[in-house]
Design a protein around this motif. Structure first.
Motif, PDB file in Angstrom:
ATOM      1  N   VAL A 170       0.818  -1.216   0.000  1.00 17.80           N
ATOM      2  CA  VAL A 170       0.000   0.000   0.000  1.00 17.80           C
ATOM      3  C   VAL A 170       0.854   1.269   0.000  1.00 17.80           C
ATOM      4  O   VAL A 170       0.610   2.189  -0.804  1.00 17.80           O
ATOM      5  CB  VAL A 170      -0.986  -0.012   1.185  1.00 17.80           C
ATOM      6  N   PRO A 171       1.882   1.398   0.860  1.00 11.29           N
ATOM      7  CA  PRO A 171       2.689   2.620   0.824  1.00 11.29           C
ATOM      8  C   PRO A 171       3.441   2.834  -0.490  1.00 11.29           C
ATOM      9  O   PRO A 171       3.500   3.963  -0.998  1.00 11.29           O
ATOM     10  CB  PRO A 171       3.670   2.429   1.996  1.00 11.29           C
ATOM     11  N   VAL A 172       4.002   1.774  -1.046  1.00  9.36           N
ATOM     12  CA  VAL A 172       4.801   1.926  -2.265  1.00  9.36           C
ATOM     13  C   VAL A 172       3.920   2.263  -3.463  1.00  9.36           C
ATOM     14  O   VAL A 172       4.178   3.236  -4.189  1.00  9.36           O
ATOM     15  CB  VAL A 172       5.623   0.648  -2.534  1.00  9.36           C
ATOM     16  N   VAL A 173       2.882   1.478  -3.671  1.00  8.92           N
ATOM     17  CA  VAL A 173       1.992   1.742  -4.814  1.00  8.92           C
ATOM     18  C   VAL A 173       1.285   3.082  -4.636  1.00  8.92           C
ATOM     19  O   VAL A 173       1.120   3.846  -5.593  1.00  8.92           O
ATOM     20  CB  VAL A 173       0.966   0.606  -4.963  1.00  8.92           C
ATOM     21  N   GLY A 174       0.892   3.379  -3.405  1.00  9.19           N
ATOM     22  CA  GLY A 174       0.236   4.655  -3.144  1.00  9.19           C
ATOM     23  C   GLY A 174       1.114   5.837  -3.502  1.00  9.19           C
ATOM     24  O   GLY A 174       0.653   6.828  -4.093  1.00  9.19           O
ATOM     25  N   GLU A 175       2.398   5.759  -3.158  1.00  7.95           N
ATOM     26  CA  GLU A 175       3.304   6.870  -3.482  1.00  7.95           C
ATOM     27  C   GLU A 175       3.486   7.013  -4.985  1.00  7.95           C
ATOM     28  O   GLU A 175       3.560   8.141  -5.504  1.00  7.95           O
ATOM     29  CB  GLU A 175       4.659   6.654  -2.804  1.00  7.95           C
ATOM     30  N   VAL A 176       3.554   5.914  -5.699  1.00  6.46           N
ATOM     31  CA  VAL A 176       3.667   5.984  -7.161  1.00  6.46           C
ATOM     32  C   VAL A 176       2.439   6.668  -7.756  1.00  6.46           C
ATOM     33  O   VAL A 176       2.553   7.534  -8.639  1.00  6.46           O
ATOM     34  CB  VAL A 176       3.837   4.572  -7.754  1.00  6.46           C
ATOM     35  N   LEU A 177       1.271   6.322  -7.273  1.00  4.21           N
ATOM     36  CA  LEU A 177       0.037   6.932  -7.782  1.00  4.21           C
ATOM     37  C   LEU A 177      -0.019   8.423  -7.458  1.00  4.21           C
ATOM     38  O   LEU A 177      -0.512   9.225  -8.266  1.00  4.21           O
ATOM     39  CB  LEU A 177      -1.182   6.224  -7.180  1.00  4.21           C
ATOM     40  N   ARG A 178       0.495   8.799  -6.299  1.00  7.07           N
ATOM     41  CA  ARG A 178       0.463  10.213  -5.909  1.00  7.07           C
ATOM     42  C   ARG A 178       1.417  11.065  -6.733  1.00  7.07           C
ATOM     43  O   ARG A 178       1.278  12.287  -6.774  1.00  7.07           O
ATOM     44  CB  ARG A 178       0.790  10.352  -4.420  1.00  7.07           C
ATOM     45  N   GLN A 179       2.385  10.452  -7.390  1.00  8.67           N
ATOM     46  CA  GLN A 179       3.347  11.204  -8.195  1.00  8.67           C
ATOM     47  C   GLN A 179       2.817  11.566  -9.575  1.00  8.67           C
ATOM     48  O   GLN A 179       3.313  12.513 -10.201  1.00  8.67           O
ATOM     49  CB  GLN A 179       4.627  10.375  -8.353  1.00  8.67           C
ATOM     50  N   ILE A 180       1.824  10.852 -10.065  1.00  7.85           N
ATOM     51  CA  ILE A 180       1.417  10.988 -11.469  1.00  7.85           C
ATOM     52  C   ILE A 180       0.933  12.392 -11.798  1.00  7.85           C
ATOM     53  O   ILE A 180       1.470  13.073 -12.687  1.00  7.85           O
ATOM     54  CB  ILE A 180       0.336   9.943 -11.807  1.00  7.85           C
ATOM     55  N   VAL A 183       3.603  15.324 -11.275  1.00  2.63           N
ATOM     56  CA  VAL A 183       4.695  15.271 -12.247  1.00  2.63           C
ATOM     57  C   VAL A 183       4.223  15.783 -13.612  1.00  2.63           C
ATOM     58  O   VAL A 183       4.943  16.515 -14.305  1.00  2.63           O
ATOM     59  CB  VAL A 183       5.248  13.837 -12.360  1.00  2.63           C
ATOM     60  N   LEU A 184       3.011  15.422 -14.001  1.00  2.00           N
ATOM     61  CA  LEU A 184       2.470  15.935 -15.262  1.00  2.00           C
ATOM     62  C   LEU A 184       2.342  17.450 -15.225  1.00  2.00           C
ATOM     63  O   LEU A 184       2.600  18.138 -16.229  1.00  2.00           O
ATOM     64  CB  LEU A 184       1.102  15.299 -15.536  1.00  2.00           C
ATOM     65  N   LEU A 185       1.960  17.994 -14.089  1.00  3.96           N
ATOM     66  CA  LEU A 185       1.858  19.451 -13.959  1.00  3.96           C
ATOM     67  C   LEU A 185       3.233  20.105 -13.968  1.00  3.96           C
ATOM     68  O   LEU A 185       3.437  21.144 -14.606  1.00  3.96           O
ATOM     69  CB  LEU A 185       1.128  19.813 -12.664  1.00  3.96           C
ATOM     70  N   ALA A 252       5.540  14.114   2.213  1.00  4.82           N
ATOM     71  CA  ALA A 252       6.398  13.124   1.574  1.00  4.82           C
ATOM     72  C   ALA A 252       6.350  13.258   0.054  1.00  4.82           C
ATOM     73  O   ALA A 252       7.386  13.294  -0.628  1.00  4.82           O
ATOM     74  CB  ALA A 252       5.991  11.716   1.999  1.00  4.82           C
ATOM     75  N   THR A 253       5.146  13.337  -0.502  1.00  6.59           N
ATOM     76  CA  THR A 253       5.010  13.497  -1.949  1.00  6.59           C
ATOM     77  C   THR A 253       5.547  14.846  -2.399  1.00  6.59           C
ATOM     78  O   THR A 253       6.155  14.960  -3.475  1.00  6.59           O
ATOM     79  CB  THR A 253       3.537  13.343  -2.363  1.00  6.59           C
ATOM     80  N   GLY A 254       5.340  15.876  -1.589  1.00  7.03           N
ATOM     81  CA  GLY A 254       5.836  17.208  -1.923  1.00  7.03           C
ATOM     82  C   GLY A 254       7.347  17.249  -2.061  1.00  7.03           C
ATOM     83  O   GLY A 254       7.885  17.919  -2.948  1.00  7.03           O
ATOM     84  N   ILE A 255       8.058  16.530  -1.189  1.00 11.19           N
ATOM     85  CA  ILE A 255       9.519  16.486  -1.273  1.00 11.19           C
ATOM     86  C   ILE A 255       9.963  15.921  -2.615  1.00 11.19           C
ATOM     87  O   ILE A 255      10.846  16.473  -3.284  1.00 11.19           O
ATOM     88  CB  ILE A 255      10.085  15.643  -0.120  1.00 11.19           C
ATOM     89  N   ALA A 256       9.354  14.815  -3.019  1.00 10.16           N
ATOM     90  CA  ALA A 256       9.757  14.166  -4.267  1.00 10.16           C
ATOM     91  C   ALA A 256       9.469  15.042  -5.477  1.00 10.16           C
ATOM     92  O   ALA A 256      10.319  15.209  -6.364  1.00 10.16           O
ATOM     93  CB  ALA A 256       9.049  12.821  -4.399  1.00 10.16           C
ATOM     94  N   VAL A 257       8.276  15.623  -5.549  1.00  5.07           N
ATOM     95  CA  VAL A 257       7.914  16.426  -6.718  1.00  5.07           C
ATOM     96  C   VAL A 257       8.726  17.719  -6.761  1.00  5.07           C
ATOM     97  O   VAL A 257       9.046  18.226  -7.839  1.00  5.07           O
ATOM     98  CB  VAL A 257       6.409  16.724  -6.724  1.00  5.07           C
ATOM     99  N   GLY A 277      14.303  11.701  -3.580  1.00  9.38           N
ATOM    100  CA  GLY A 277      13.075  12.223  -2.988  1.00  9.38           C
ATOM    101  C   GLY A 277      11.968  11.179  -2.946  1.00  9.38           C
ATOM    102  O   GLY A 277      11.247  11.071  -1.947  1.00  9.38           O
ATOM    103  N   VAL A 278      11.832  10.404  -4.027  1.00 11.04           N
ATOM    104  CA  VAL A 278      10.829   9.337  -4.043  1.00 11.04           C
ATOM    105  C   VAL A 278      11.162   8.282  -2.993  1.00 11.04           C
ATOM    106  O   VAL A 278      10.279   7.771  -2.298  1.00 11.04           O
ATOM    107  CB  VAL A 278      10.733   8.710  -5.446  1.00 11.04           C
ATOM    108  N   ALA A 279      12.452   7.950  -2.868  1.00  8.28           N
ATOM    109  CA  ALA A 279      12.867   6.962  -1.875  1.00  8.28           C
ATOM    110  C   ALA A 279      12.546   7.453  -0.459  1.00  8.28           C
ATOM    111  O   ALA A 279      12.068   6.686   0.379  1.00  8.28           O
ATOM    112  CB  ALA A 279      14.360   6.676  -2.011  1.00  8.28           C
ATOM    113  N   GLU A 280      12.787   8.725  -0.196  1.00  9.76           N
ATOM    114  CA  GLU A 280      12.460   9.281   1.122  1.00  9.76           C
ATOM    115  C   GLU A 280      10.962   9.206   1.380  1.00  9.76           C
ATOM    116  O   GLU A 280      10.525   8.884   2.494  1.00  9.76           O
ATOM    117  CB  GLU A 280      12.941  10.719   1.208  1.00  9.76           C
ATOM    118  N   ALA A 281      10.167   9.529   0.362  1.00 11.41           N
ATOM    119  CA  ALA A 281       8.712   9.483   0.521  1.00 11.41           C
ATOM    120  C   ALA A 281       8.233   8.060   0.779  1.00 11.41           C
ATOM    121  O   ALA A 281       7.378   7.830   1.650  1.00 11.41           O
ATOM    122  CB  ALA A 281       8.042  10.053  -0.729  1.00 11.41           C
TER     123      ALA A 281
END
Length: 423
Positions: A170-180, A183-185, A252-257, A277-281
């Motif tokens: 859940v945490p890993v897949v969730g973070e990937v989904l939150r990046q989409i 990142v497009l923006l 967490a997502t904010g750091i990566a983006v 950043g993604v790894a930290e998130a």
């Protein structure tokens, strides 16, 4: 008097350099005691509003702080008095609503509200809704209330499958989904600033948390009031799911983006800094999920939720400090880039340090941000991967684009070449 950092001529009465932001009246070279967003706060501070809402904090920070306080009070009050459906709804959407109002207030999206809301909030919300519906169908009895294992309290034991689901999948897949969406923006020219990336990441994180909470606690929404026999349990659960979790996911997502957006003009893209950043998130979310899962096996349900709150607050505190450091250093370094661009002009080509990715002053032998020798960088990293430039002979004068003429030492690669190589 000249600025010690960027050598800009300053008035004798100046306290800060108007180009690079250095505090010239103290020995605090890195300006750790004065946050670039809000100078009356240190960088190492747990101030939430100036961290996640940096653009409006200098004008009316009390407005956002009061809005969050009112939402928290309403959610906890309704939970204490047993109105759990209302409490869950308030907790789920309080922070997202306040944050969207903040975005409108500071006009972050430059009169383009539909793409921002659609990608940063709407798309993430739909992905969270679908994903949470799928994984909750795989859950066992230990996920019955708030993923806290309340039915297993007082005699149950952790299950490997449930643990892997709650603390890894859940945490890993969730973070990937939150990046989409963010990142497009961030790939758009008008939204490629570091602060924009941070903001889009935060709104995506809180949107994901909102719909995740709504799905997992839908039985509380449709089940009506539960009475006031355990007000501490329900108030703690609402605080955890409605406020601690959104802060963790958002920061967490904010750091990566933010690392994806990078400094200055254009987005940096999928660089090692973004990967870090993604790894930290992911690590932050894995720690949160694992901690909440194990706290659910406490002898008393209320104690389990309270322990989860404490664990979540510790992770949120670390993430807030991390966000403030990323934002502070980003703003300070972006000022150096702006200063360098004034030197080369709008039509000139700016060179960047290969070590810290900061802009180089034309003719510099060393990076004025990290101190790395430019000659060494060139010998290790050719402009296009070819043979290094010869080191014999006198150094040539750099051109307007920041590269040396043939036969001499060269500076770092140009802006476009460096960023294309990184991508």
């Amino acid at each position: 008097m000249p600025c010690p950092r960027c050598q800009t001529d300053l008035p004798e009465v100046a306290h800060y350099c108007h180009h690079c932001g250095l505090d010239v009246r103290s020995n605090d070279v890195t300006r750790r005691k004065s946050f670039a967003v809000k100078p009356d706060e240190p960088v190492a501070s747990f101030s939430l509003v100036s961290t996640i809402m940096p653009r409006g904090v200098t004008e009316h920070p009390q407005t956002y702080r009061l809005a969050l306080l009112i939402a928290l009070t309403l959610a906890l009050g309704t939970a204490i008095f047993g109105a759990l459906p209302l409490a869950v709804m308030i907790a789920a959407f309080a922070i997202p609503v306040v944050y969207i109002v903040y975005l409108y207030d500071v006009n972050l999206w430059e009169d383009e509200p539909v793409p921002v809301v659609a990608l940063a909030f709407g798309l993430t919300g739909v992905l969270a809704l679908v994903f949470t519906l799928i994984w909750t169908m795989l859950r066992g009895a230990t996920f019955s209330v708030g993923d806290l294992g309340l039915e297993a309290s007082g005699g149950g034991a952790p299950e490997v499958t449930d643990f892997l689901l709650a603390a890894l999948l859940v945490p890993v897949v969730g973070e990937v989904l939150r990046q989409i969406g963010p990142v497009l923006l961030a790939r758009r020219r008008e939204f490629d600033d570091l602060m924009d990336g941070l903001t889009f990441g935060i709104i995506s994180g809180v949107a994901f948390a909102a719909f995740d909470t709504l799905v997992k606690h839908w039985d509380l929404v449709v089940g009506g009031g539960r009475g006031v026999d355990e007000p501490g349990l329900w108030a703690s659960l609402i605080f955890l799911e409605g406020f601690v979790k959104p802060i963790i996911m958002g920061t967490a997502t904010g750091i990566a983006v933010a690392e994806f957006s990078g400094l200055g003009r254009g987005y940096d893209g999928f660089t090692p800094r973004y990967a870090r950043g993604v790894a930290e998130a992911v690590i932050a979310n894995v720690l949160y999920g694992a901690g909440v899962y194990f706290c659910g096996f406490a002898p008393d349900p209320t104690l389990g939720v309270i322990l989860s709150v404490v664990w979540g607050l510790l992770i949120a505190a670390v993430l807030i400090l991390r966000v403030r450091n990323v934002l502070h250093h980003g703003l300070m370094e972006a000022a150096l880039e702006a200063e360098a661009r004034e030197v080369v002009g709008e039509t000139g080509e700016l060179a960047f340090c290969r070590r810290c990715e900061m802009p180089l002053v034309p003719g510099a032998g060393f990076c004025n941000a990290c101190g790395a020798a430019i000659k060494v960088q060139h010998r290790l990293h050719g402009r296009t991967g070819g043979t290094p430039a010869p080191s014999d002979g006198p150094p040539a004068e750099p051109t307007a684009g920041g590269t040396a003429a043939p036969g001499g030492t060269a500076t770092a690669v140009s802006t476009e070449t460096a960023r294309e190589e990184e991508r």
